[in-house]
Design a protein around this motif. Structure first.
Motif, PDB file in Angstrom:
ATOM      1  N   ILE A   1       0.848  -1.193   0.000  1.00  0.00           N
ATOM      2  CA  ILE A   1       0.000   0.000   0.000  1.00  0.00           C
ATOM      3  C   ILE A   1       0.882   1.242   0.000  1.00  0.00           C
ATOM      4  N   ARG A   2       0.658   2.080  -0.997  1.00  0.00           N
ATOM      5  CA  ARG A   2       1.447   3.301  -1.135  1.00  0.00           C
ATOM      6  C   ARG A   2       0.921   4.378  -0.186  1.00  0.00           C
ATOM      7  N   THR A   3       1.829   5.211   0.287  1.00  0.00           N
ATOM      8  CA  THR A   3       1.427   6.361   1.100  1.00  0.00           C
ATOM      9  C   THR A   3       1.855   7.665   0.428  1.00  0.00           C
ATOM     10  N   ASP A   4       2.495   7.567  -0.743  1.00  0.00           N
ATOM     11  CA  ASP A   4       2.878   8.764  -1.496  1.00  0.00           C
ATOM     12  C   ASP A   4       1.818   9.142  -2.523  1.00  0.00           C
ATOM     13  N   ALA A   5       0.932   8.215  -2.851  1.00  0.00           N
ATOM     14  CA  ALA A   5      -0.151   8.453  -3.804  1.00  0.00           C
ATOM     15  C   ALA A   5      -1.311   7.531  -3.435  1.00  0.00           C
ATOM     16  N   VAL A   6      -2.513   7.975  -3.720  1.00  0.00           N
ATOM     17  CA  VAL A   6      -3.701   7.191  -3.386  1.00  0.00           C
ATOM     18  C   VAL A   6      -3.746   5.931  -4.246  1.00  0.00           C
ATOM     19  N   SER A   7      -3.975   4.804  -3.588  1.00  0.00           N
ATOM     20  CA  SER A   7      -4.123   3.524  -4.279  1.00  0.00           C
ATOM     21  C   SER A   7      -5.137   2.688  -3.502  1.00  0.00           C
TER      22      SER A   7
ATOM     23  N   GLN B   1      -2.503   7.445   4.245  1.00  0.00           N
ATOM     24  CA  GLN B   1      -1.979   6.414   5.140  1.00  0.00           C
ATOM     25  C   GLN B   1      -2.432   5.046   4.632  1.00  0.00           C
ATOM     26  N   SER B   2      -1.882   4.015   5.215  1.00  0.00           N
ATOM     27  CA  SER B   2      -2.356   2.669   4.919  1.00  0.00           C
ATOM     28  C   SER B   2      -3.715   2.469   5.565  1.00  0.00           C
ATOM     29  N   GLY B   3      -4.647   1.922   4.824  1.00  0.00           N
ATOM     30  CA  GLY B   3      -5.970   1.621   5.353  1.00  0.00           C
ATOM     31  C   GLY B   3      -6.009   0.347   6.162  1.00  0.00           C
TER      32      GLY B   3
END
Length: 113
Positions: free
Chosen positions: A35-41, A109-111
């Motif tokens: 899970i990226r925290t630099d861009a929404v994914s 953040q990570s969900g």
């Protein structure tokens, strides 16, 4: 007549089972480390600010995990698609049936945390 109704019901149930089997075959487990925290994914928890200054938080997951009451939205929705790939400080404009909203990405953040 009952026989034909039962055959039709069995056919519908088989079609549903086939669709679920296809979904399971395409499913990918989301691991915290991807899970990226630099861009929404997919898997991101995103804190946003709307044009009125109100802060909103959404977590993006797939259709089976959607829980709008708890801020979990489908990444395939118009909002989810508008947010995908955006980073902190980016602004997105969302037009849903003529209702235009501008949102700013404040934090990602990570969900799964």
């Amino acid at each position: 007549a009952e026989y034909h109704a039962a055959r039709e019901k069995a056919s519908l149930l088989q079609a549903k089972a086939d669709a679920l089997g296809g979904d399971l075959a395409r499913a990918v487990a989301i691991q915290p480390e991807i899970i990226r925290t630099d861009a929404v994914s997919v898997g991101s928890r995103v804190r946003l600010k709307d044009g009125g200054g109100e802060e909103l938080t959404y977590t993006l997951f797939g259709p089976p995990d959607t829980d709008v009451a708890n801020g979990v939205i489908n990444y395939l929705t118009p909002l989810g698609q508008a947010l995908m790939g955006q980073g902190p400080g980016d602004r997105v404009t969302l037009d849903v049936d003529g209702d235009v909203r501008e949102l700013e990405v404040l934090e990602i953040q990570s969900g799964l945390a």
